[in-house]
Design an enzyme around this catalytic site. Structure first.
Site, PDB file in Angstrom:
ATOM      1  N   GLY B  18       0.769  -1.195   0.063  1.00 33.23           N
ATOM      2  CA  GLY B  18      -0.152  -0.003  -0.023  1.00 33.23           C
ATOM      3  C   GLY B  18       0.813   1.211  -0.038  1.00 33.23           C
ATOM      4  O   GLY B  18       2.122   1.086   0.133  1.00 33.23           O
ATOM      5  N   GLY B  20       0.737   5.948   0.457  1.00 30.70           N
ATOM      6  CA  GLY B  20      -0.157   7.190   0.658  1.00 30.70           C
ATOM      7  C   GLY B  20       0.682   8.298   0.872  1.00 30.70           C
ATOM      8  O   GLY B  20       1.851   8.224   0.389  1.00 30.70           O
ATOM      9  N   GLY B  23       3.938   7.762   2.802  1.00 23.89           N
ATOM     10  CA  GLY B  23       4.933   6.939   2.388  1.00 23.89           C
ATOM     11  C   GLY B  23       4.368   5.533   1.718  1.00 23.89           C
ATOM     12  O   GLY B  23       3.310   5.508   1.630  1.00 23.89           O
ATOM     13  N   LYS B  40       6.057   0.366   7.496  1.00 26.67           N
ATOM     14  CA  LYS B  40       5.813   1.459   6.974  1.00 26.67           C
ATOM     15  C   LYS B  40       6.985   2.508   6.972  1.00 26.67           C
ATOM     16  O   LYS B  40       7.400   2.613   7.896  1.00 26.67           O
ATOM     17  CB  LYS B  40       4.682   2.215   7.725  1.00 26.67           C
ATOM     18  CG  LYS B  40       4.353   3.570   7.183  1.00 26.67           C
ATOM     19  CD  LYS B  40       2.720   3.738   7.408  1.00 26.67           C
ATOM     20  CE  LYS B  40       2.555   4.975   6.419  1.00 26.67           C
ATOM     21  NZ  LYS B  40       1.011   5.066   6.096  1.00 26.67           N
ATOM     22  N   ASP B 132     -11.296   8.094  13.344  1.00 31.63           N
ATOM     23  CA  ASP B 132     -11.256   7.820  11.879  1.00 31.63           C
ATOM     24  C   ASP B 132     -11.570   6.316  11.823  1.00 31.63           C
ATOM     25  O   ASP B 132     -11.144   5.617  10.982  1.00 31.63           O
ATOM     26  CB  ASP B 132      -9.975   8.153  11.263  1.00 31.63           C
ATOM     27  CG  ASP B 132     -10.161   8.223   9.449  1.00 31.63           C
ATOM     28  OD1 ASP B 132     -11.281   8.354   9.298  1.00 31.63           O
ATOM     29  OD2 ASP B 132      -8.963   8.333   8.936  1.00 31.63           O
TER      30      ASP B 132
END
Lengths: 338, 546
Positions: B18, B20, B23, B40, B132
């Site tokens: 993934g 974003g 990073g 990450k 969130d």
């Protein structure tokens, strides 16, 4: 949580006393350790209900008052902080909640907890400063200490303590979050109470400058960046005039900042620029600083012509650069002996 | 106990899972024991990373130890990058798992929601608010565990990576008090509202209101809820085909006054949760959800080797909304492309309505050129022809579909190649990926259509499509005539890449392939909202000058 009270009706005083007893029984080598840890967790949960209420009950001011009195009277905060490591992972966070809630509680504009800490148990503050030395409890201590230094008297106590200089070591610790947390504490203790800090910096110019310069020259990118950022914040403070005058006359500082300008990292270059500009813009420069600037005149011109300001979203940056470039061009030519 | 990871040497970095604004996330292995982790990597040199913000989030995740929250294994700095090591959850996000269709089994809903409630109870007891909560942030493991994730930095898998300040889509999960009182007055009860939205989402496939309203309108609708019956009425809770327990549970989450809204602890004792809390086949039910997704992936030719990229549903919806929003205005003035007839006959395919902006673009062009040659004349009629054919040719749809399905894997392959090419030149955001995907699908639709049109000879149609693209760009590339509309200059500035000089026409029409590629770039430069904004702006300009 209310059922706890119904089945087991304890007054806040009872809870605090029981908590003190259980904490003192904690012993990593004992077979019963887990049992007492659970007991502490349960009591801390009850403390939390007294302070913040739960679904059914709102917190009662008189109950909170009783609890606070008992906490001060029995040195409960001291016991908790001294044995923080022995408590379970989740209980430690409840200690944080207890501590912070009591700190914020004010009576007639004064925090009784702050008075207690300063006049009766400054050892607690010392323990908190040394918090980062433990990997398990460093973050909790850091958070409590930052809550404490929101009060000027405690902030003053902290930066006056010889232990304060430990923070310049802690920011190098190998555990990333402890190191950055220590930095946050260092940062807060030098930025929140401006007047206090301006006196501190004026009185401790040599030690502080040596320490911060060491951090700026660190091999660790994060340490480097955070310390330059802190320095530029201090430099922007008008109250820090006495410190600034000394700092910008010192050619050692200029050299260190010039290293930043030549760093590979763009962000460090930018941070470096925001300090460098004051060396150039200062009306009365010391002879040493003036010499270095003049000696490197051509280098600076070359550097600032290539300085990539467009990658930063800062509208003032171009103006600032142009101004600095203009000032540099005004510097006297120096004859080079080659 | 928990082994902390101190340096990159302890890890083996595997494929990307993934990415974003912050990073990239990789799957990784701990060399010592071959355990999977999510890595990450946050670029600290990037302009939009705030060290203090990152520290805060790492602090939060490092303070959470609960089976229902993705575990933190430590972090360290290597060069200019911060590596954050987290537990790798291998089943995918709930959002992904709902793609084959909603999970209407109330047992499944209750089981998942219970786990999330446990996580929220833990967080709330520590004074932490997730803020969130949505299906993208709920992960499932292949062994049937449910984990809450993403406290800002811990995002993983190919979920929605949009940064928090630009949270497109998140409005649907927001509590009224968050919307109305945006001065930070909301408490942890906001998470409970979002949890209700997640429960609803599992049952319906979409969070409340997403099918009725675009995000900003939904925001307004939620914000206008003052009585408990307002929101419940808005989502027609009464009409939902669910048990009374579930209905009651949802209504407790959707209590407008946060003080009266149930807490996580209280909801854990709700009948809807306790009813299935001790179900023995718990993990089996959740595993089935993952198996279903795998089967669905296979049926739909989702290339597993590229599973790191999945376009966000929201982008697609945006397209739909921007279309719907302007429907009333557009039908009167401009040609309205509608591909919905194709969608009906083939449930697995998603038809992309051509955005109003693109039809507008072509009509603007028409008005500004005088046809120099006959071919251009043909080209000019193009939009009308296509429109007519789409309406007439619904009967050839099935044939067209098989053709499209045959082509689709190849098209995806091309798409993935393009991704890699573009990726090597510039880092793409998730949004940009989405645009490329939708453009790719549109092209496919266009080509398949021209292949099977009966009224004209198919070759001719194909040529037309490309000629259209070619002349479209050519016209745009022409430097504006002295008094021709200013709008064209605006279009030029917006669409043509800055590296491309406006006056040189020779470059444009080198080959059809080049034009096609270039065109795909131009589309990707702005999203649906921007293009609809552009369109309304152009309209205003026209009115002013006419």
């Amino acid at each position: 949580m209310a059922f706890l009270f119904k089945r087991n009706p304890k007054t806040p005083q009872d809870i605090v006393r029981a908590l003190n007893d259980s904490v003192l029984k904690l012993d990593v080598n004992s077979d019963n350790n887990k049992k007492y840890q659970d007991e502490c967790a349960r009591l801390l949960a009850q403390v939390k209900v007294v302070l913040h209420g739960d679904d059914e009950n709102d917190p009662q001011p008189d109950q909170i008052s009783h609890l606070a009195q008992e906490v001060y009277a029995t040195d409960c905060l001291y016991t908790l902080i001294a044995n923080l490591k022995k408590l379970s992972f989740d209980s430690r966070k409840d200690v944080l909640i207890l501590f912070s809630t009591l700190l914020r509680r004010q009576i007639a504009g004064k925090s009784p907890t702050v008075d207690y800490l300063i006049t009766q148990r400054p050892e607690i503050i010392a323990m908190l400063i040394k918090g980062p030395e433990s990997q398990e409890t460093g973050l909790i201590c850091g958070q409590i200490l930052r809550d404490c230094i929101k009060f000027e008297v405690i902030n003053k106590y902290v930066i006056s303590s010889p232990l304060f200089w430990n923070f310049f070591k802690y920011v190098h610790l190998p555990v990333f979050e402890i190191a950055t947390d220590s930095f946050t504490t260092l940062h807060d203790s030098l930025t929140i109470h401006k007047k206090l800090v301006s006196e501190f910096l004026a009185n401790n110019y040599d030690v502080f400058t040596t320490q911060i310069n060491k951090l700026i020259q660190s091999n660790n990118y994060v340490t480097k960046r955070q310390s330059v950022r802190l320095l530029s914040e201090l430099v922007l403070q008008r109250q820090n005039q006495a410190f600034l005058n000394k700092y910008f006359d010192d050619s050692t500082n200029l050299k260190i900042i010039m290293f930043l300008l030549s760093d590979k990292s763009k962000n460090l270059q930018l941070e470096g620029f925001h300090i460098f500009k004051f060396f150039v813009a200062k009306p009365k420069k010391s002879q040493k600083v003036l010499d270095i600037l003049a000696k490197n005149k051509e280098n600076f011109i070359e550097f600032f012509n290539a300085f990539d300001i467009h990658s930063f979203n800062d509208v003032n940056l171009a103006d600032e650069r142009d101004y600095i470039l203009m000032e540099i061009q005004k510097l006297p030519e120096i004859e080079r002996i080659s | 106990m928990i082994e902390r990871i101190h340096s990159a040497e302890e890890l083996e970095v595997c494929e990307e899972v993934g990415r974003g604004g912050f990073g990239v996330v990789y799957r990784g292995l701990i060399k010592a024991n071959n355990n999977e982790v999510a890595i990450k990597q946050i670029d600290l040199e990037s302009n939009n990373t705030d060290l203090f913000e990152i520290n805060k989030e790492i602090q939060i995740i490092s303070e959470c130890r609960l089976p229902q929250i993705t575990q933190y294994f430590g972090c360290f700095v290597k060069h200019y990058k911060l590596w954050v090591i987290m537990e790798y959850v291998n089943g995918g996000s709930l959002f992904e798992l709902l793609k084959p269709g909603p999970a209407e089994d109330e047992r499944v809903i209750s089981i998942i929601i219970r786990e999330i409630l446990l996580a929220l109870e833990y967080l709330h007891n520590q004074g932490k608010i997730h803020r969130d909560l949505k299906s993208q942030n709920i992960l499932l493991s292949k062994s049937g565990q449910v984990k809450l994730t993403d406290f800002g930095v811990s995002t993983q898998l190919s979920s929605n990576f949009s940064r928090r300040n630009t949270t497109v889509g998140t409005p649907y999960w927001m509590a009224p008090e968050v919307i109305v009182n945006n001065n930070g007055g909301h408490s942890f009860k906001a998470d409970i509202w979002s949890l209700g939205c997640c429960a609803y989402e599992i049952f319906n496939g979409k969070p409340p209101l997403q099918n009725q309203y675009p995000p900003m309108k939904a925001l307004g609708q939620i914000g206008r809820c003052h009585k408990d019956t307002d929101f419940v009425g808005l989502i027609e809770l009464d009409k939902m085909n669910i048990s009374n327990h579930f209905k009651d549970f949802l209504s407790k989450c959707f209590i407008v006054d946060p003080r009266d809204r149930y807490s996580a602890t209280k909801l854990l004792n709700h009948k809807f949760i306790t009813k299935y809390a001790n179900l023995p086949e718990k993990s089996k039910l959740l595993k089935k959800l993952i198996t279903n997704k795998h089967l669905w992936d296979q049926e739909n030719h989702v290339d597993r080797s590229h599973n790191f990229y999945v376009p966000t549903e929201i982008a697609r919806n945006q397209m739909k909304w921007s279309q719907e929003d302007d429907d009333s205005k557009n039908t009167a003035k401009t040609i309205h492309f509608d591909l919905s007839s194709i969608k009906q006959s083939s449930p697995t395919r998603i038809a992309y309505p051509v955005s109003p902006a693109s039809s507008k673009r072509s009509s603007t062009r028409e008005s500004s050129i005088s046809p120099p040659a006959s071919t251009v004349g043909d080209d000019e009629q193009k939009p009308n022809l296509i429109l007519a054919d789409y309406r007439q040719n619904s009967k050839i749809v099935s044939k067209e579909d098989t053709f499209a399905n045959n082509l689709r894997p190849d098209f995806s392959r091309i798409l993935n190649k393009v991704f890699h090419k573009l990726e090597s030149k510039n880092t793409l955001t998730t949004e940009q990926y989405d645009h490329l995907v939708s453009l790719n699908s549109r092209l496919l639709d266009l080509l398949c259509f021209s292949q099977y049109s009966e009224s004209y000879d198919s070759n001719n149609r194909k040529i037309l499509v490309f000629q259209y693209l070619k002349y479209f760009l050519k016209e745009l590339a022409k430097s504006g005539d002295t008094n021709s509309s200013n709008t064209k200059t605006i279009l030029q500035r917006l669409i043509i890449p800055s590296t491309f000089t406006v006056s040189s026409q020779s470059n444009v029409a080198d080959s059809e392939f080049v034009t096609m590629e270039r065109n795909s770039r131009t589309y990707s430069q702005f999203d649906e909202i921007e293009s609809s904004l552009l369109e309304s702006w152009i309209d205003q300009m026209n009115e002013r000058w006419s």
